[in-house]
Design a protein around this motif. Structure first.
Motif, short mmCIF file in Angstrom:
data_model
loop_
_atom_site.label_atom_id
_atom_site.label_comp_id
_atom_site.label_asym_id
_atom_site.label_seq_id
_atom_site.Cartn_x
_atom_site.Cartn_y
_atom_site.Cartn_z
N TYR A 17 5.81 -1.86 -0.52
CA TYR A 17 6.10 -3.20 -0.03
C TYR A 17 5.71 -3.30 1.43
N VAL A 18 5.07 -4.40 1.76
CA VAL A 18 4.66 -4.63 3.13
C VAL A 18 5.27 -5.94 3.58
N VAL A 19 5.88 -5.92 4.74
CA VAL A 19 6.46 -7.16 5.26
C VAL A 19 5.74 -7.50 6.55
N TYR A 20 5.17 -8.66 6.58
CA TYR A 20 4.40 -9.05 7.76
C TYR A 20 4.94 -10.37 8.29
N HIS A 21 5.35 -10.34 9.55
CA HIS A 21 5.75 -11.59 10.20
C HIS A 21 4.54 -12.10 10.94
N SER A 22 3.99 -13.19 10.45
CA SER A 22 2.70 -13.62 10.97
C SER A 22 2.72 -13.96 12.44
N TYR B 269 3.76 -7.15 14.18
CA TYR B 269 4.42 -6.03 13.53
C TYR B 269 4.33 -6.11 12.02
N VAL B 270 4.16 -4.97 11.41
CA VAL B 270 4.14 -4.89 9.96
C VAL B 270 5.09 -3.77 9.54
N PHE B 271 5.86 -4.02 8.50
CA PHE B 271 6.80 -3.00 8.04
C PHE B 271 6.34 -2.53 6.66
N ILE B 272 6.24 -1.23 6.52
CA ILE B 272 5.72 -0.70 5.25
C ILE B 272 6.72 0.26 4.64
N GLU C 217 11.25 -18.07 4.41
CA GLU C 217 11.42 -19.11 5.43
C GLU C 217 11.17 -18.57 6.83
N ASP C 218 11.60 -17.35 7.08
CA ASP C 218 11.49 -16.87 8.45
C ASP C 218 10.10 -16.34 8.76
N ASN C 219 9.08 -16.96 8.20
CA ASN C 219 7.69 -16.56 8.43
C ASN C 219 7.37 -15.15 7.97
N ALA C 220 8.18 -14.65 7.09
CA ALA C 220 7.90 -13.29 6.62
C ALA C 220 7.08 -13.38 5.35
N ILE C 221 6.03 -12.58 5.31
CA ILE C 221 5.23 -12.51 4.09
C ILE C 221 5.49 -11.15 3.46
N TRP C 222 5.94 -11.19 2.22
CA TRP C 222 6.16 -9.93 1.52
C TRP C 222 4.98 -9.67 0.61
N ILE C 223 4.42 -8.49 0.72
CA ILE C 223 3.31 -8.13 -0.14
C ILE C 223 3.74 -6.94 -0.98
N ARG C 224 3.53 -7.06 -2.27
CA ARG C 224 3.86 -5.93 -3.14
C ARG C 224 2.57 -5.38 -3.70
N ILE C 225 2.39 -4.07 -3.52
CA ILE C 225 1.15 -3.46 -3.99
C ILE C 225 1.47 -2.33 -4.94
N ALA C 226 0.92 -2.43 -6.15
CA ALA C 226 1.07 -1.33 -7.09
C ALA C 226 -0.27 -0.61 -7.16
N TRP C 227 -0.24 0.68 -6.95
CA TRP C 227 -1.48 1.44 -6.83
C TRP C 227 -1.89 2.11 -8.13
N GLY C 228 -3.18 2.05 -8.39
CA GLY C 228 -3.70 2.83 -9.53
C GLY C 228 -4.83 3.67 -8.98
#
Lengths: 298, 339
Positions: free
Chosen positions: B145-150, B154-157, B121-132
């Motif tokens: 995990y990456v959190v991006y407030h559009s 700022y992006v939090f990794i 709700e708070d405009n936060a987009i959570w991205i989950r990336i699993a690496w191979g």
């Protein structure tokens, strides 16, 4: 065996043996010691205990003590287990002497106790693997040695590495057999500061790790730890300007060394490190924690 | 369904305590009520997890999206630390566009990667990336995990790793920013990081009156006259200075701060020591469950001077907790040079 513990109730037995300056201690240790023999002491974490003098301990009976202690450890370990009597858990205890590990010539020879266990798995080599080690040594305290009566052996420092359960078993056997007492040794901030100064001053051939001091701040609602790590060359340079006579270390020099570090810190952060508690010291030579754990690296 | 994903679901279900399984499965929202009813929670846990996996087989596409949500529900101790990244922006934001560009950018560089998105709700987009890697399947257990407030730059990794350059490139491309760089701010608590960079903590303002105003008509306290408060004035001064610097409210929660010092050693004048030309190199690390509150309590406890050093108090304003301090010519440097 007669109880002699009452003899010690009046004596001011030091609970924290004062550690002497490095010069006599270190050079003494390093000259007489076979590096291979004590290699096992390095890179292990040792927990420190203070031991009262042992009654009627004889260096000549080490084999007998090994046998008795083996049986005791095996019995203690089997307590509570539904195991057939006579089932060998493969535990073997050996007592031996460690030559060369003494501060001065008058000191008693160090004694090493090791518990080895034979592997339980059938396909593995039936070699004995050391699972626990402990060793007694004498810290040169000339005054005390003079006042110790006959029949008593003064090996006042005990270092243990391995499972706590084994330490407790071995400790209780020694306490019962030689009427002595083991107690955990804590290292005071004062002694930690000495170690920091002494070890920083030592020259090490290989790569030198930083001199790190860890402080814990008391009396505030949230706990706070401060780690102050100084580049080894710079710390040594500072110590070299403080130390006046090589081979001799005085309390004033240690205080000055620490005060210099405190004032450099205060200049930046406005925090008085002297009001906090030094809990851990770590250098490339060795590290020590106030709970009574040390680790020697070189 | 991908077998690694199936395995991941199976293990996740096994980890949930039996009494909470139904609750969790309901929260995940990808199994319908009828499907949930078919699961018997009284059987062996392995059977339960197997049943869940079988039900999931049917809804392969939705499962991928929900993996993001389940990891959020689980005591989200982001193992590792969040690092703040900021960039310079251009125009308005389009979510679908962002997702598409991000996936495309990352997939073009790396075939084996699992990407999941989740919006809050708070405009936060959570991205989950699993690496191979080129040869291995994505490792679902060590995801970033990456959190991006559009609405913010700022992006939090979480858990910084070697794949960061790829990730940053994808982020820049997807968000239409020009550039991205890492800030020297890390913490276990992502909300605190947000508080700091979004300036959500109580900030301090310079007071015009250095002393608090006197209250009138205050009834005198009934204190035993034999009790004297020592250093009363000094204590009050410390309190008011502390208040000025730290503000009234609760500080943002960070766990550590690190300072790399390369300043010259200068002891007290009476210490005739070490007049070296080389800097005295040291690294100082502060750690605490709640660092800023602990620092705030130092001066009142008598362990520090008030005001506390700006090196410590500037942490929220400068939004960094990793510093490199060098000597400034002549005066003590309280400035923080770049990384």
């Amino acid at each position: 065996m007669e109880k002699r513990s009452s003899l010690f109730h009046g004596l001011p037995f030091p609970t924290t043996p004062v550690l002497e300056p490095p010069s006599c201690c270190y050079s003494g240790w390093r000259e007489n010691v076979d590096p291979q023999k004590i290699a096992f002491l390095l890179r292990k974490q040792w927990t420190l205990y203070s031991v009262t003098p042992m009654y009627k301990f004889s260096y000549g009976n080490l084999k007998e003590y090994s046998r008795l202690l083996s049986a005791f450890v095996a019995a203690e370990k089997q307590k509570g287990l539904a195991v057939e009597v006579g089932n060998d858990l493969g535990i073997k205890v050996t007592l031996s002497t460690l030559l060369g590990l003494k501060g001065t010539d008058q000191d008693q020879v160090a004694v090493l106790v090791q518990i080895a266990s034979r592997s339980q798995l059938p396909f593995e080599n039936a070699e004995n693997k050391v699972v626990w080690s402990g060793w007694f040594c004498c810290i040169s305290g000339d005054d005390l040695l003079e006042s110790v009566p006959e029949d008593f052996t003064c090996l006042s420092l005990f270092l243990a590495n391995g499972a706590e359960s084994y330490t407790a078993i071995v400790g209780s056997w020694f306490q019962k057999t030689f009427d002595c007492y083991f107690s955990r040794l804590t290292i005071s901030p004062l002694n930690l500061a000495w170690m920091a100064a002494m070890w920083t001053g030592c020259k090490v051939d290989s790569h030198m790790a930083a001199t790190e001091l860890v402080f814990s701040v008391p009396c505030i609602p949230q706990s706070l730890d401060i780690s102050y790590a100084i580049h080894s060359e710079d710390a040594k340079a500072l110590w070299d300007t403080v130390q006046k006579t090589p081979g001799e270390v005085t309390q004033e020099e240690v205080n000055l060394f620490m005060d210099c570090l405190y004032s450099h810190f205060h200049r930046h952060f406005k925090i008085h490190l002297s009001a906090t508690r030094l809990v851990k010291v770590s250098t490339s030579i060795a590290s020590a924690h106030c709970d009574g754990n040390i680790k020697v690296l070189d | 369904m991908d077998e690694t994903v199936a395995e991941y679901i199976r293990r996740t279900v096994l980890k949930i305590p039996r009494c909470q399984i139904m609750e969790m499965l309901t929260m995940w929202e990808f199994l319908s009520k009828t499907q949930l009813q078919t699961i018997n929670v009284h059987q062996l846990k392995e059977r339960i997890s197997q049943a869940v996996v079988e039900l999931c087989e049917v809804i392969t596409s939705i499962v991928n999206d929900q993996i993001v949500s389940n990891s959020h529900n689980f005591v989200f101790t982001i193992s590792g630390i969040f690092s703040c990244i900021t960039g310079e922006e251009t125009d308005s934001f389009n979510l679908a566009d962002f997702k598409y560009k991000f996936k495309r950018s990352l997939r073009s560089a790396l075939k084996n990667v699992t990407i999941n998105f989740r919006e809050y709700e708070d405009n936060a987009i959570w991205i989950r990336i699993a690496w191979g890697t080129q040869y291995t399947k994505p490792n679902q257990y060590k995801a970033t995990y990456v959190v991006y407030h559009s609405q913010t730059p700022y992006v939090f990794i979480s858990s910084l790793r070697s794949s960061i350059p790829l990730l940053c490139q994808a982020l820049v491309h997807a968000s239409n920013y020009h550039d991205i760089h890492e800030m020297e701010l890390r913490s276990r608590c992502i909300d605190s990081l947000k508080d700091i960079v979004f300036k959500r903590y109580s900030q301090t303002f310079q007071t015009y009156h250095p002393r608090p105003l006197q209250e009138r008509n205050v009834a005198p306290e009934k204190v035993d006259p034999r009790i004297i408060q020592e250093n009363k004035r000094e204590k009050e001064r410390i309190q008011s200075v502390n208040q000025e610097i730290f503000g009234e409210g609760l500080q943002p929660k960070i766990e550590f701060a690190q300072y790399k010092l390369e300043t010259m050693f200068k002891g007290e004048p009476e210490m005739d020591i070490l007049t070296e030309k080389e800097p005295f190199r040291c690294v100082v690390k502060f750690s605490s469950p709640h660092l800023l509150e602990a620092l705030k309590s130092l001066a009142p406890a008598g362990m520090a001077d008030a005001p506390l050093s700006p090196l410590l108090t500037c942490i929220p304003q400068k939004a960094r907790n990793y510093f490199k301090i060098k000597e400034r010519k002549g005066i003590l440097s309280a400035s923080c040079l770049g990384p």
